[in-house]
Design an enzyme around this catalytic site. Structure first.
Site, PDB file in Angstrom:
ATOM      1  N   HIS A   1       0.729  -1.309   0.020  1.00 46.26           N
ATOM      2  CA  HIS A   1       0.043  -0.179  -0.002  1.00 46.26           C
ATOM      3  C   HIS A   1       1.012   1.228  -0.068  1.00 46.26           C
ATOM      4  O   HIS A   1       2.225   1.196   0.174  1.00 46.26           O
ATOM      5  CB  HIS A   1      -1.082  -0.111   1.237  1.00 46.26           C
ATOM      6  CG  HIS A   1      -2.262  -0.812   0.952  1.00 46.26           C
ATOM      7  ND1 HIS A   1      -2.295  -2.174   1.364  1.00 46.26           N
ATOM      8  CD2 HIS A   1      -3.438  -0.407   0.716  1.00 46.26           C
ATOM      9  CE1 HIS A   1      -3.371  -2.606   1.102  1.00 46.26           C
ATOM     10  NE2 HIS A   1      -4.214  -1.735   0.706  1.00 46.26           N
TER      11      HIS A   1
ATOM     12  N   LYS B   1      -0.992   4.759   4.561  1.00 47.49           N
ATOM     13  CA  LYS B   1      -1.877   4.187   5.208  1.00 47.49           C
ATOM     14  C   LYS B   1      -1.490   3.870   6.890  1.00 47.49           C
ATOM     15  O   LYS B   1      -0.561   3.779   7.101  1.00 47.49           O
ATOM     16  CB  LYS B   1      -1.968   2.810   4.613  1.00 47.49           C
ATOM     17  CG  LYS B   1      -2.941   1.987   5.125  1.00 47.49           C
ATOM     18  CD  LYS B   1      -3.110   0.527   4.249  1.00 47.49           C
ATOM     19  CE  LYS B   1      -4.312  -0.301   4.642  1.00 47.49           C
ATOM     20  NZ  LYS B   1      -5.606   0.031   4.904  1.00 47.49           N
TER      21      LYS B   1
HETATM   22  N1  LIG Z   1     -12.910  -1.016   2.034  1.00 45.92           N
HETATM   23  C1  LIG Z   1     -12.427  -0.508   0.729  1.00 45.92           C
HETATM   24  O1  LIG Z   1     -12.415  -0.867  -0.364  1.00 45.92           O
HETATM   25  C2  LIG Z   1     -11.197   0.790   1.008  1.00 45.92           C
HETATM   26  C3  LIG Z   1     -11.369   1.264   2.455  1.00 45.92           C
HETATM   27  N2  LIG Z   1     -10.353   2.112   2.626  1.00 45.92           N
HETATM   28  C4  LIG Z   1     -10.384   2.436   4.092  1.00 45.92           C
HETATM   29  O2  LIG Z   1     -11.184   3.753   4.316  1.00 45.92           O
HETATM   30  C5  LIG Z   1     -10.348   4.479   5.335  1.00 45.92           C
HETATM   31  C6  LIG Z   1     -10.091   5.690   5.051  1.00 45.92           C
HETATM   32  O3  LIG Z   1      -9.030   5.606   4.003  1.00 45.92           O
HETATM   33  P1  LIG Z   1      -8.439   6.845   3.467  1.00 45.92           P
HETATM   34  O4  LIG Z   1      -9.445   7.816   2.592  1.00 45.92           O
HETATM   35  O5  LIG Z   1      -7.066   6.544   2.668  1.00 45.92           O
HETATM   36  O6  LIG Z   1      -7.901   7.901   4.527  1.00 45.92           O
HETATM   37  P2  LIG Z   1      -7.733   9.413   4.771  1.00 45.92           P
HETATM   38  O7  LIG Z   1      -6.990   9.697   6.037  1.00 45.92           O
HETATM   39  O8  LIG Z   1      -7.424   9.974   3.402  1.00 45.92           O
HETATM   40  O9  LIG Z   1      -9.198   9.763   5.016  1.00 45.92           O
HETATM   41  C7  LIG Z   1     -10.025   9.574   5.922  1.00 45.92           C
HETATM   42  C8  LIG Z   1     -10.639  10.855   6.372  1.00 45.92           C
HETATM   43  O10 LIG Z   1     -11.705  10.685   7.221  1.00 45.92           O
HETATM   44  C9  LIG Z   1     -11.613  11.977   7.980  1.00 45.92           C
HETATM   45  N3  LIG Z   1     -12.486  11.615   9.521  1.00 45.92           N
HETATM   46  C10 LIG Z   1     -11.346  11.310  10.548  1.00 45.92           C
HETATM   47  N4  LIG Z   1     -12.591  11.138  11.645  1.00 45.92           N
HETATM   48  C11 LIG Z   1     -13.661  11.743  11.207  1.00 45.92           C
HETATM   49  C12 LIG Z   1     -15.005  11.691  11.772  1.00 45.92           C
HETATM   50  N5  LIG Z   1     -15.456  11.365  12.991  1.00 45.92           N
HETATM   51  N6  LIG Z   1     -15.979  12.218  10.858  1.00 45.92           N
HETATM   52  C13 LIG Z   1     -15.947  12.576   9.546  1.00 45.92           C
HETATM   53  N7  LIG Z   1     -14.656  12.442   8.964  1.00 45.92           N
HETATM   54  C14 LIG Z   1     -13.431  11.754   9.574  1.00 45.92           C
HETATM   55  C15 LIG Z   1     -10.217  12.423   8.273  1.00 45.92           C
HETATM   56  O11 LIG Z   1      -9.919  13.721   8.779  1.00 45.92           O
HETATM   57  P3  LIG Z   1      -8.368  13.960   9.348  1.00 45.92           P
HETATM   58  O12 LIG Z   1      -7.345  13.996   8.228  1.00 45.92           O
HETATM   59  O13 LIG Z   1      -8.823  15.296   9.670  1.00 45.92           O
HETATM   60  O14 LIG Z   1      -8.129  12.993  10.282  1.00 45.92           O
HETATM   61  C16 LIG Z   1      -9.925  12.324   6.856  1.00 45.92           C
HETATM   62  O15 LIG Z   1     -10.404  13.182   5.925  1.00 45.92           O
HETATM   63  C17 LIG Z   1      -9.284   3.541   5.878  1.00 45.92           C
HETATM   64  O16 LIG Z   1      -9.662   2.852   7.069  1.00 45.92           O
HETATM   65  C18 LIG Z   1      -8.892   2.729   4.698  1.00 45.92           C
HETATM   66  O17 LIG Z   1      -8.167   1.479   4.828  1.00 45.92           O
HETATM   67  C19 LIG Z   1      -9.593   2.912   1.971  1.00 45.92           C
HETATM   68  C20 LIG Z   1      -9.764   2.552   0.592  1.00 45.92           C
HETATM   69  C21 LIG Z   1     -10.576   1.549  -0.008  1.00 45.92           C
HETATM   70  O1  LIG Z   2      -6.032   2.355   3.097  1.00 46.84           O
HETATM   71  C1  LIG Z   2      -6.266   1.915   1.912  1.00 46.84           C
HETATM   72  O2  LIG Z   2      -5.827   2.565   0.807  1.00 46.84           O
HETATM   73  C2  LIG Z   2      -7.117   0.689   1.633  1.00 46.84           C
HETATM   74  N1  LIG Z   2      -7.448   0.183   2.701  1.00 46.84           N
HETATM   75  C3  LIG Z   2      -8.412  -0.991   2.332  1.00 46.84           C
HETATM   76  C4  LIG Z   2      -7.789  -2.097   3.452  1.00 46.84           C
HETATM   77  O3  LIG Z   2      -7.137  -1.811   4.246  1.00 46.84           O
HETATM   78  O4  LIG Z   2      -7.688  -3.379   3.112  1.00 46.84           O
HETATM   79  C5  LIG Z   2      -8.824  -1.405   1.153  1.00 46.84           C
HETATM   80  C6  LIG Z   2      -7.892  -1.256   0.038  1.00 46.84           C
HETATM   81  O5  LIG Z   2      -6.862  -2.227   0.287  1.00 46.84           O
HETATM   82  C7  LIG Z   2      -7.118   0.245   0.293  1.00 46.84           C
END
Ligand SMILES: NC(=O)C1=CN([C@@H]2O[C@H](COP(=O)(O)OP(=O)(O)OC[C@H]3O[C@@H](n4cnc5c(N)ncnc54)[C@H](OP(=O)(O)O)[C@@H]3O)[C@@H](O)[C@H]2O)C=CC1
Ligand SMILES: O=C(O)C1=N[C@H](C(=O)O)C[C@H](O)C1
Length: 250
Positions: free
Chosen positions: A135, A139
């Site tokens: 990744h 992350k």
């Molecule tokens: N299931 C899937 O297919 C996927 C899952 N993911 C998962 O999604 C999650 C987010 O990933 P990613 O976008 O890369 O991470 P980021 O850190 O880019 O985004 C998370 C966002 O959520 C915000 N946030 C934190 N707490 C709150 C809250 N209480 N209310 C609203 N917003 C909040 C953060 O703000 P701040 O920056 O201020 O902390 C940040 O803007 C991770 O757990 C990742 O593993 C990601 C991609 C695909």
């Molecule tokens: O943090 C990410 O980027 C992603 N998070 C998810 C995970 O932890 O599996 C899904 C994907 O791999 C992207």
């Protein structure tokens, strides 16, 4: 026909910002709220959201889901960090909110879902199996939710088939050298600038190996799964773990 009212939590994040665009572009959906950290969850109720797409962080997801369930708002969850304790808590909230649906998808991309399925299918036929997830370096969690789920599915398939433990003669190792142990399956995490989300499942048997690899090259890979999740979750009360349950994979 009325549009599905969808809110995005974590709307300024990497995947959340892409989800905002995807919901806005969907003909059958209306984006009614896009919330970042610090925004009041009251906006969910005031906006009349039917579904909340939860894409925040492991430290925020539980409070957000508690709030959704208290108000009967369905949730599509991509955020990682799921443990048995967290799932038990969530089930308790769902019991108190009959009719509400929650989808937790370790991965929304069809390729990743298929990788898990293929790995589960192949695992009993090989002596050795290890998972490598790769990744982007921003992350926060390791191993990835996808790798953890993949390893759990592999372990369950091997246990059901009565497989012997994997061969491994290691007696001395630097801590971490053999990866994390997820139900007996080694999982290795790589964090590398330039990558997004990738996974390999390495399987080995007598005189042969099989590698199942998936690459998410852009956050757009997760959007069809998120939109499908929103459409389906309103019709399926209770907890659904894994997007595969909303797909017809045969
Ligand atoms: N299931 C899937 O297919 C996927 C899952 N993911 C998962 O999604 C999650 C987010 O990933 P990613 O976008 O890369 O991470 P980021 O850190 O880019 O985004 C998370 C966002 O959520 C915000 N946030 C934190 N707490 C709150 C809250 N209480 N209310 C609203 N917003 C909040 C953060 O703000 P701040 O920056 O201020 O902390 C940040 O803007 C991770 O757990 C990742 O593993 C990601 C991609 C695909
Ligand atoms: O943090 C990410 O980027 C992603 N998070 C998810 C995970 O932890 O599996 C899904 C994907 O791999 C992207």
């Amino acid at each position: 026909m009325s549009k599905l009212r969808v809110a995005v939590l974590g709307a300024k994040g990497r995947i959340g910002s892409e989800a905002v665009r995807a919901v806005e572009a969907a003909d059958d959906m209306e984006l009614v709220a896009a919330l970042g950290r610090g925004d009041s969850l009251d906006a969910l109720i005031e906006s009349g959201a039917q579904v909340a797409v939860e894409l925040t962080t492991p430290d925020s997801v539980m409070d957000n889901l508690d709030h959704c369930l208290r108000h009967g708002i369905h949730a599509v969850v991509g955020t990682t960090g799921w443990t048995d304790e967290r799932l038990a808590h969530l089930r308790g909230g769902l019991d108190a909110s009959p009719g509400t649906g929650v989808l937790i998808a370790p991965n929304f991309s069809i390729g990743a879902v298929l990788t898990m399925k293929f790995a589960q299918l192949a695992a009993p036929y090989f002596e050795s199996v290890e998972v490598v997830e790769l990744h982007h370096p921003r992350k926060v969690d390791a191993p990835s939710g996808t790798a953890t789920r993949t390893a759990q599915l592999i372990a369950a398939a091997r246990a059901e088939a009565g497989c012997a433990p994997q061969p491994d003669a290691t007696t001395t190792a630097l801590e971490g050298a053999r990866g994390a142990d997820v139900d007996g399956v080694p999982v290795h995490s790589v964090r590398l600038r330039g990558l997004l989300a990738h996974q390999e499942v390495l399987l080995g048997g007598e005189g042969e190996t099989l590698t199942v690899r998936h690459d998410s090259l852009h956050h757009s890979s997760f959007m069809p799964g998120i939109l499908l999740g929103c459409r389906r979750v309103v019709t399926v009360p209770g907890l659904t773990f894994g997007l595969e349950h909303f797909l017809d994979l045969g």
